[in-house]
Design a protein around this motif. Sequence first.
Motif, mmCIF file in Angstrom:
data_model
loop_
_atom_site.group_PDB
_atom_site.id
_atom_site.type_symbol
_atom_site.label_atom_id
_atom_site.label_comp_id
_atom_site.label_asym_id
_atom_site.label_seq_id
_atom_site.Cartn_x
_atom_site.Cartn_y
_atom_site.Cartn_z
ATOM 1 N N UNK A 1 -18.980 15.252 3.854
ATOM 2 C CA UNK A 1 -17.542 15.189 3.593
ATOM 3 C C UNK A 1 -16.842 14.167 4.472
ATOM 4 N N UNK A 2 -17.275 14.070 5.722
ATOM 5 C CA UNK A 2 -16.601 13.153 6.637
ATOM 6 C C UNK A 2 -16.805 11.695 6.213
ATOM 7 N N UNK A 3 -17.995 11.389 5.737
ATOM 8 C CA UNK A 3 -18.296 9.998 5.384
ATOM 9 C C UNK A 3 -17.401 9.480 4.264
ATOM 10 N N UNK A 4 -17.312 10.163 3.110
ATOM 11 C CA UNK A 4 -16.423 9.631 2.057
ATOM 12 C C UNK A 4 -14.954 9.603 2.465
ATOM 13 N N UNK A 5 -14.540 10.588 3.251
ATOM 14 C CA UNK A 5 -13.137 10.578 3.697
ATOM 15 C C UNK A 5 -12.879 9.361 4.572
ATOM 16 N N UNK A 6 -13.823 9.076 5.469
ATOM 17 C CA UNK A 6 -13.668 7.902 6.338
ATOM 18 C C UNK A 6 -13.659 6.609 5.518
ATOM 19 N N UNK A 7 -14.496 6.556 4.487
ATOM 20 C CA UNK A 7 -14.531 5.361 3.630
ATOM 21 C C UNK A 7 -13.204 5.199 2.889
ATOM 22 N N UNK A 8 -12.674 6.319 2.369
ATOM 23 C CA UNK A 8 -11.390 6.272 1.657
ATOM 24 C C UNK A 8 -10.293 5.750 2.564
ATOM 25 N N UNK A 9 -10.238 6.289 3.787
ATOM 26 C CA UNK A 9 -9.198 5.845 4.727
ATOM 27 C C UNK A 9 -9.366 4.367 5.042
ATOM 28 N N UNK A 10 -10.627 3.937 5.261
ATOM 29 C CA UNK A 10 -10.885 2.524 5.566
ATOM 30 C C UNK A 10 -10.472 1.595 4.434
ATOM 31 N N UNK A 11 -10.816 1.986 3.203
ATOM 32 C CA UNK A 11 -10.438 1.171 2.052
ATOM 33 C C UNK A 11 -8.927 1.080 1.891
ATOM 34 N N UNK A 12 -8.278 2.204 2.084
ATOM 35 C CA UNK A 12 -6.818 2.222 1.953
ATOM 36 C C UNK A 12 -6.155 1.369 3.037
ATOM 37 N N UNK A 13 -6.698 1.399 4.252
ATOM 38 C CA UNK A 13 -6.137 0.572 5.322
ATOM 39 C C UNK A 13 -6.313 -0.913 5.019
ATOM 40 N N UNK A 14 -7.476 -1.256 4.437
ATOM 41 C CA UNK A 14 -7.693 -2.658 4.030
ATOM 42 C C UNK A 14 -6.719 -3.053 2.928
ATOM 43 N N UNK A 15 -6.526 -2.130 1.977
ATOM 44 C CA UNK A 15 -5.590 -2.399 0.884
ATOM 45 C C UNK A 15 -4.169 -2.544 1.408
ATOM 46 N N UNK A 16 -3.851 -1.790 2.438
ATOM 47 C CA UNK A 16 -2.500 -1.845 3.016
ATOM 48 C C UNK A 16 -2.221 -3.193 3.655
ATOM 49 N N UNK A 17 -3.285 -3.891 4.087
ATOM 50 C CA UNK A 17 -3.128 -5.194 4.725
ATOM 51 C C UNK A 17 -3.032 -6.340 3.708
ATOM 52 N N UNK A 18 -3.140 -6.030 2.423
ATOM 53 C CA UNK A 18 -3.041 -7.063 1.388
ATOM 54 C C UNK A 18 -1.657 -7.704 1.390
ATOM 55 N N UNK A 19 -1.624 -9.039 1.233
ATOM 56 C CA UNK A 19 -0.357 -9.774 1.287
ATOM 57 C C UNK A 19 0.468 -9.595 0.019
ATOM 58 N N UNK A 20 -0.204 -9.339 -1.096
ATOM 59 C CA UNK A 20 0.506 -9.247 -2.376
ATOM 60 C C UNK A 20 1.032 -7.842 -2.653
ATOM 61 N N UNK A 21 0.911 -6.967 -1.691
ATOM 62 C CA UNK A 21 1.292 -5.562 -1.886
ATOM 63 C C UNK A 21 2.806 -5.404 -1.790
ATOM 64 N N UNK A 22 3.360 -4.696 -2.736
ATOM 65 C CA UNK A 22 4.796 -4.421 -2.715
ATOM 66 C C UNK A 22 5.093 -3.312 -1.696
#
Length: 428
Positions: free
Chosen positions: A225-246
């Motif tokens: 359970x910890x592994x997928x949750x950590x991956x989800x958080x990591x992906x979301x943090x990367x997505x949050x750093x996107x320049x084209x994000x509103x």
Amino acid sequence: MKLLNRSLIYLSAVFFIIIGVWSVIFYFNLKDEIRDSIDDGIDNNRLLILIKVHSDSTLLTQNEFGGNNFKIHPVSKEKALAYRDVFKDTMMYRLNENDLEPVRLLNSAFEHNDQYYRITVISSLVEEDDLIEDSFWSVVSLFIILVVSIIIVNNFVLRKIWNPFYDILNQLKTYRLDKNEKSIEINSNIKEFIQLQEAANTLINRSKEAFLSQKEFTENASHELQTPIAIIIGKLELLLESKDLKDEDANTIANVINIADRLKRLNNSLLLLAKIENKQFLEEETISLNETAKNLLSNYDELLAFKQIEYELDETKDLKVKMNPALADILLSNLIKNAIFHNKKDGNIRLTFTSEEFIVCNTGNPFSLNPDTIFNRFEKDQTKKDSTGLGLSISIAICNSYNLKINYGFAENQHCFKINFNNILAQV
């Protein structure tokens, strides 16, 4: 109370009742036997006197007892014929005793040379109070001898018989499921103890299977359970750093990250509860709770400064206990974090250490919490959305695993949690 001592009490009580009833029956039977024996003796004396009268007529003038045990008075024929042999008890003054003494007497009548006489023959009785006293002390002596005999048998014979039972009990007390210990074995050929040994081993095997299954589950759950949750958080943090994000999408992603982080903490707390209740924290050592609390407080220096909360340490004693270091750290951390998290700005916290207790008090909501539900799982302040509602549940689970008592109280606008560590105090 031990089983052997309880059986001793029951046996003593039963013997007391049986001997008491027996002694009353014995007393009356003995009394009747004494009366019958004395009556036979008196009647025999009467016959001897009547035989002797034929050779010694002077006996007919013995109208007082004097030094003899009989007296004779002449009576009319009518009275003599109306007489029946009567035995009875009476009191008589005896010179040799200088006191009234109980006697047994026989009133009878006889005919000699066409003259009729009344004869009274007496015999001394054992005094009834002496008989009762002697019988009482005989019964008491018998009871004491029986009880002493039971105690000897209980301590030297029955205790040896019960040794296999105590052997099984001691092995069960020290048996640890996390260790690869052998099955319980006893040296006995008694059927019931062999059955008890088999039942204990069956129960241990089932408990060991459940323990290993739960341990495997918590370990797998922790990893899977910890592994997928950590991956989800990591992906979301990367997505949050996107320049084209509103901005609107960024806020949504940030909320999802917060939810995932809360899910991670909730998962950790539930797994921790499972491990505690499954008793997977078995290693113990001597710990100073004073030092543990100080180290934890240093980790919250920034949060304390941010909320402008002052704390005070009242160290009456260095509270040392014998428990698992990780659980001690979690227990104090939850209570201290709870005191900070639910405190108010410009509030205060006081930690008190005595020879047996740890007390943490803090300011906060100006009303008391419900002591009956405060330790329930997911019981939380609804205004605190980041809380998992499991902190106090974990704390009481740790306390229950060590048979510790934790109490909540509210007085003078202070919320206080008190834990008594008397059961696991370290020997200094």
